[in-house]
Design an enzyme around this catalytic site. Structure first.
Site, PDB file in Angstrom:
ATOM      1  N   LYS A 220     -17.937   1.204  32.720  1.00  0.00           N
ATOM      2  CA  LYS A 220     -17.982   2.652  32.481  1.00  0.00           C
ATOM      3  C   LYS A 220     -19.378   3.229  32.680  1.00  0.00           C
ATOM      4  O   LYS A 220     -20.380   2.513  32.728  1.00  0.00           O
ATOM      5  CB  LYS A 220     -17.412   2.974  31.096  1.00  0.00           C
ATOM      6  CG  LYS A 220     -15.885   2.811  31.086  1.00  0.00           C
ATOM      7  CD  LYS A 220     -15.223   3.298  29.836  1.00  0.00           C
ATOM      8  CE  LYS A 220     -13.700   3.242  30.001  1.00  0.00           C
ATOM      9  NZ  LYS A 220     -12.996   3.565  28.748  1.00  0.00           N
ATOM     10  N   ARG A 254     -10.336  -4.553  27.099  1.00  0.00           N
ATOM     11  CA  ARG A 254      -9.656  -4.141  28.331  1.00  0.00           C
ATOM     12  C   ARG A 254     -10.689  -4.140  29.453  1.00  0.00           C
ATOM     13  O   ARG A 254     -11.653  -3.385  29.407  1.00  0.00           O
ATOM     14  CB  ARG A 254      -9.049  -2.738  28.131  1.00  0.00           C
ATOM     15  CG  ARG A 254      -8.282  -2.203  29.319  1.00  0.00           C
ATOM     16  CD  ARG A 254      -7.717  -0.823  28.981  1.00  0.00           C
ATOM     17  NE  ARG A 254      -6.937  -0.276  30.091  1.00  0.00           N
ATOM     18  CZ  ARG A 254      -7.450   0.422  31.113  1.00  0.00           C
ATOM     19  NH1 ARG A 254      -8.761   0.671  31.145  1.00  0.00           N
ATOM     20  NH2 ARG A 254      -6.681   0.875  32.077  1.00  0.00           N
TER      21      ARG A 254
END
Length: 274
Positions: A220, A254
């Site tokens: 991210k 995840r």
């Protein structure tokens, strides 16, 4: 409040506390921020899932709509067309839980009919009034993520916890059992760079909810901001967030880079879960 001993998702159950589960990301989209278009055909998607499972994935999370900043919404019928054939094949070929990453109850229903075990909802059951009842009807596991339209908070962790308490209440009222619920603080969703770092540092405050915690930090932008690296070069940064997340209470991570993060998780578990 103590976490349930198992996370139950239909006919699958994952003991909580003994290890960190690795959820491998399988995007069936042309525009996902990290791997859009790479696994768009059924065979490519199945081969990718097989590769992730062999590398240590415990769960496969299938998504048919990108949720990156500025994403283009997908009509439910198109999302269903993307994910259902993949889920049918995954369920027939592999014996691990399959998750559907969607905030639309009509998509979730078709995915569950195809055999999915978990609904991973980026709006924590709060965007679609029917989502909780669909999950309850099928006995699915539910991951409820914190999200918001803006980035303005009175108190970051308190606001996140209150949102997730509301998600839990919605789930319980619909008939979802607590041992089928997990929460996700929503790294990268409705949060600034500093918010994301603050959530990571205070992850253990989610223990008050008494539910398994899923952490989704993989590749991210806050990692890119710290390291000044592009999406495809954030493996080490992701590994740092995974290790710290496990130390602070994450039960599921995840990730895109399954082999590396499965190894990171095993090492962190050896220290944290002795």
């Amino acid at each position: 409040m103590k976490k349930p001993e198992v996370f139950i998702c239909r006919n699958k159950s994952l003991p909580i506390g003994k290890k960190t589960y690795v959820m491998g990301i399988l995007n069936i989209t042309p525009d996902s921020f990290s791997d859009g278009g790479r696994y768009y055909s059924i065979d490519d998607a199945i081969n990718r899932a097989r590769e992730m499972i062999l590398s240590g994935a415990d769960i496969i999370d299938v998504g048919g709509e990108s949720t990156r900043p500025g994403f283009m919404p997908v009509e439910p019928i198109e999302e269903i067309k993307r994910v259902v054939p993949i889920i049918e094949r995954l369920v027939s070929e592999f014996d691990i839980p399959i998750s559907i990453d969607t905030s639309k109850s009509v998509v979730a229903r078709e995915a569950l009919k195809a055999g999915a075990h978990i609904i991973n909802d980026i709006w924590g059951l709060q965007a679609d009034d029917n989502m909780a009842s669909v999950a309850a009807e099928f006995g699915a596991g539910v991951v409820m993520m914190h999200n918001r339209e803006n980035k303005e908070y009175t108190s970051l962790m308190t606001d996140i916890i209150e949102f997730l308490k509301q998600s839990i209440k919605i789930g319980e009222q619909a008939g979802i059992k607590r041992n089928s619920m997990a929460v996700d603080p929503g790294i990268g969703f409705g949060k600034t760079f500093n918010h994301n770092l603050e959530v990571m540092k205070n992850l253990e405050k989610l223990e008050v909810l008494g539910l398994p915690v899923l952490l989704g930090t993989s590749r991210k932008s806050f990692i890119g901001n710290v390291l000044d690296l592009p999406v495809e070069d954030r493996v080490e940064g992701t590994g740092a967030t995974v290790a710290i997340g496990i130390a602070y209470g994450a039960d599921i991570v995840r990730v895109h880079d399954v082999k590396e993060m499965a190894r990171t998780s095993r090492m962190a578990d050896a220290i944290v879960r002795r």
